[in-house]
Design an enzyme around this catalytic site. Structure first.
Site, short mmCIF file in Angstrom:
data_model
loop_
_atom_site.label_atom_id
_atom_site.label_comp_id
_atom_site.label_asym_id
_atom_site.label_seq_id
_atom_site.Cartn_x
_atom_site.Cartn_y
_atom_site.Cartn_z
N LYS A 23 2.51 -3.13 6.52
CA LYS A 23 2.87 -3.33 5.10
C LYS A 23 4.38 -3.12 4.90
O LYS A 23 5.04 -3.87 4.19
CB LYS A 23 2.08 -2.37 4.21
CG LYS A 23 0.59 -2.63 4.17
CD LYS A 23 0.27 -3.94 3.46
CE LYS A 23 -1.22 -4.20 3.37
NZ LYS A 23 -1.57 -5.52 2.89
N SER A 42 0.83 -1.21 0.00
CA SER A 42 0.00 0.00 0.00
C SER A 42 0.87 1.25 0.00
O SER A 42 2.01 1.24 0.47
CB SER A 42 -0.84 -0.03 1.28
OG SER A 42 -1.35 1.24 1.57
N TYR A 92 -1.23 0.36 10.38
CA TYR A 92 -1.53 -0.42 9.17
C TYR A 92 -0.36 -0.29 8.17
O TYR A 92 0.12 -1.28 7.62
CB TYR A 92 -2.84 0.08 8.54
CG TYR A 92 -3.05 -0.40 7.12
CD1 TYR A 92 -3.31 -1.75 6.85
CD2 TYR A 92 -2.99 0.48 6.04
CE1 TYR A 92 -3.50 -2.19 5.55
CE2 TYR A 92 -3.17 0.05 4.74
CZ TYR A 92 -3.43 -1.29 4.50
OH TYR A 92 -3.59 -1.73 3.21
P1 NAD Z 1 -10.79 -6.78 2.16
O1 NAD Z 1 -10.85 -6.55 3.64
O2 NAD Z 1 -12.05 -6.59 1.38
O3 NAD Z 1 -10.20 -8.23 1.89
C1 NAD Z 1 -9.23 -8.84 2.71
C2 NAD Z 1 -9.68 -10.28 2.95
O4 NAD Z 1 -8.73 -10.90 3.84
C3 NAD Z 1 -11.05 -10.37 3.62
O5 NAD Z 1 -11.87 -11.22 2.82
C4 NAD Z 1 -10.76 -10.96 5.01
O6 NAD Z 1 -11.82 -11.80 5.43
C5 NAD Z 1 -9.45 -11.71 4.76
N1 NAD Z 1 -8.61 -11.87 5.93
C6 NAD Z 1 -8.17 -10.92 6.80
N2 NAD Z 1 -7.38 -11.46 7.76
C7 NAD Z 1 -7.29 -12.78 7.48
C8 NAD Z 1 -6.62 -13.88 8.10
N3 NAD Z 1 -5.91 -13.74 9.21
N4 NAD Z 1 -6.77 -15.11 7.56
C9 NAD Z 1 -7.51 -15.30 6.45
N5 NAD Z 1 -8.17 -14.31 5.82
C10 NAD Z 1 -8.07 -13.07 6.34
O7 NAD Z 1 -9.64 -5.88 1.56
P2 NAD Z 1 -9.33 -5.49 0.05
O8 NAD Z 1 -9.76 -4.09 -0.15
O9 NAD Z 1 -9.82 -6.53 -0.89
O10 NAD Z 1 -7.76 -5.49 0.14
C11 NAD Z 1 -6.99 -6.64 -0.13
C12 NAD Z 1 -5.55 -6.36 0.15
O11 NAD Z 1 -5.15 -5.21 -0.57
C13 NAD Z 1 -5.23 -6.06 1.62
O12 NAD Z 1 -4.01 -6.68 1.95
C14 NAD Z 1 -5.11 -4.57 1.68
O13 NAD Z 1 -4.24 -4.16 2.72
C15 NAD Z 1 -4.53 -4.28 0.31
N6 NAD Z 1 -4.85 -2.93 -0.15
C16 NAD Z 1 -6.14 -2.52 -0.25
C17 NAD Z 1 -6.44 -1.23 -0.67
C18 NAD Z 1 -7.88 -0.75 -0.73
O14 NAD Z 1 -8.09 0.47 -0.76
N7 NAD Z 1 -8.89 -1.60 -0.77
C19 NAD Z 1 -5.40 -0.37 -1.01
C20 NAD Z 1 -4.07 -0.83 -0.92
C21 NAD Z 1 -3.82 -2.11 -0.49
C1 WQD Z 2 -10.04 9.43 0.38
C2 WQD Z 2 -10.08 10.90 0.69
C3 WQD Z 2 -10.20 11.46 3.03
C4 WQD Z 2 -14.11 9.64 3.65
C5 WQD Z 2 -7.60 4.50 2.54
C6 WQD Z 2 -6.56 3.91 3.39
C7 WQD Z 2 -5.43 3.41 2.56
C8 WQD Z 2 -5.90 2.57 1.45
C9 WQD Z 2 -7.08 3.06 0.73
C10 WQD Z 2 -5.07 0.36 1.74
C11 WQD Z 2 -9.22 11.26 1.88
C12 WQD Z 2 -11.45 11.89 2.32
C13 WQD Z 2 -12.96 10.10 3.07
C14 WQD Z 2 -15.05 10.60 4.13
C15 WQD Z 2 -13.57 12.37 3.43
N1 WQD Z 2 -6.02 1.22 1.70
N2 WQD Z 2 -12.69 11.43 2.97
N3 WQD Z 2 -14.73 11.92 4.00
O1 WQD Z 2 -7.76 7.52 3.26
O2 WQD Z 2 -6.97 7.87 0.90
O3 WQD Z 2 -6.99 5.61 1.87
O4 WQD Z 2 -8.07 3.54 1.61
O5 WQD Z 2 -3.94 0.37 1.74
O6 WQD Z 2 -4.58 2.77 3.40
O7 WQD Z 2 -6.13 4.93 4.24
O8 WQD Z 2 -9.08 6.65 1.27
O9 WQD Z 2 -11.42 6.69 0.56
O10 WQD Z 2 -10.87 6.78 3.02
O11 WQD Z 2 -10.33 8.72 1.58
O12 WQD Z 2 -13.34 13.57 3.32
O13 WQD Z 2 -16.11 10.24 4.68
O14 WQD Z 2 -11.42 11.27 1.04
O15 WQD Z 2 -9.79 12.45 3.90
O16 WQD Z 2 -8.62 12.46 1.54
P1 WQD Z 2 -7.67 7.01 1.89
P2 WQD Z 2 -10.50 7.14 1.63
#
Ligand code: NAD
Ligand code: WQD
Length: 342
Positions: free
Chosen positions: A155, A126, A151
């Protein structure tokens, strides 16, 4: 013969979207997930698209015996490690839970990979690994340490554990960093639709647009950005998945073979973004154009643990993997709105 991939955490939001792309690319998928942030309903929806249920095991990564049974059953080529907890605010309140779930239990997975000679891994990292000292546009050469929330620290640490496993245990690692993936799958069976009040911006905006929620709270408007609100690089989830497929091709040991003089260990990091940024107010305006109505909002205090301005330079991915985001923001918003409005 199809290559078999073990995917952890795959029925979460992002990864359930990639099922069709994987099927088309001819991979057999085995999923483990503890359902802590997902449900079997998503698996049923996946089945409606591909006409069969992928092999699924309800396994928590901490349960080494149960996980080992899955390793015994299949001869995996790769692991794609998505499982993890991901809410920044929650990680500030429950850091110890995040360190256990994301780091300690990932290590159980790595331990079994090594035991069963499965050395290819794609890891979901991330943008939170970057410190707030790094100024956007972020690129892969920038320092990552001193993360702004637990978090991000999880990572950062897993990235470094994997780097050592690449150096000393011959793991081949694709470390992919992304930040703000959004939108619905065009099949409409899969979407980001949290039943609780969403944390992330886009689901929140759409729930306001459908009157499920009264108004959006904008977390601060006194930043040094175009309009004072925070700036992000939003990527369509389908673009993100296609990018992963490119990464898998590159990860295959035969493609490309190591060149003479090339490092003998394989650890590559790519920032997976569009390279264009939007402020919160710009996202509200862009959505208003699609939904044809005003999105009521009010400015409130800043949110703890967040980075202010985050967007990236996607040149490395373009140059080395030939990847570029192709889905426009408008198209993504239209796809999402078709779902939320149906
Ligand atoms: P999500 O929470 O929807 O999916 C993660 C899945 O992992 C879930 O289905 C949960 O049940 C499972 N899980 C969590 N802990 C577990 C464990 N100990 N054992 C087995 N399963 C477990 O998240 P997502 O948005 O699909 O994200 C997937 C990955 O991508 C994560 O590692 C997240 O950190 C990373 N990521 C997500 C975003 C985002 O904005 N969605 C951005 C950057 C990175
Ligand atoms: C986007 C922008 C908020 C909600 C998060 C995690 C990040 C990543 C993706 C995994 C920001 C603003 C949001 C609201 C707002 N996941 N906002 N009102 O914070 O950029 O990233 O999700 O790695 O780790 O932090 O995403 O969609 O929450 O916010 O003003 O109700 O919208 O301040 O600027 P973010 P977000």
């Amino acid at each position: 013969m199809k290559k078999i991939i073990l995917i952890t955490g795959w029925i979460g939001y992002i990864w359930s979207h990639s099922v069709v792309a994987f099927e088309q690319a001819w991979y057999k998928i085995v999923i483990v997930d503890n359902l802590s942030n997902s449900s079997l309903e998503t698996l049923e929806n996946i089945e409606k698209i591909i006409w069969y249920k992928p092999d699924f095991f309800e396994v928590d990564l901490r349960d080494k015996n149960k996980l080992e049974k899955v390793f015994e059953k299949y001869n995996f080529d790769w692991v794609i490690h998505f499982a993890g907890l991901k809410a920044v605010w929650e990680s500030c309140e429950k850091a110890e839970l995040y360190f256990d779930n994301n780091i300690n239990w990932s290590n159980i997975l790595f331990w079994l990979m090594k035991k069963y000679w499965v050395k290819n891994i794609v890891f979901s990292s991330s943008a939170t690994v970057f410190t707030s000292d790094n100024k956007s546009p972020l690129d892969e050469s920038m320092q990552t340490w001193n993360c702004s929330n637990p978090y991000g620290t999880t990572k950062f640490l897993i990235e470094n554990i994997l780097k050592d496993l690449a150096k000393f245990s011959w793991f081949r690692v694709m470390n992919l960093r992304y930040f703000n993936p959004i939108w619905a799958h065009s099949s409409w069976f899969l979407w980001e639709d949290p039943e609780w009040i969403p944390n992330n911006l886009m689901p929140f905006i759409f729930k306001v647009a459908t009157w499920e929620l009264r108004e959006l709270k904008v977390f601060g408007n006194d930043y040094n950005t175009i309009d004072g609100t925070w700036v992000r690089d939003y990527i369509d989830v389908v673009d993100l998945i296609n990018w992963h497929l490119k990464a898998y091709e590159k990860l295959s040991p035969l493609n490309p073979p190591l060149q003479e003089g090339e490092k003998k260990w394989f650890f590559k990091t790519y920032n997976l973004w569009v390279g264009k940024w939007k402020s919160v107010l710009e996202m509200i305006k862009a959505t208003e154009k699609i939904v044809w109505k005003k999105i009521p909002y009010k400015i409130v205090d800043r949110r703890e643990g967040d980075l202010d301005e985050v967007y990236c330079n996607p040149e490395k991915a373009k140059k080395e993997l030939g990847w570029e985001a192709v889905i426009s923001l408008e198209e993504s918003l239209e796809n999402s709105w078709r779902f939320y409005n149906k």
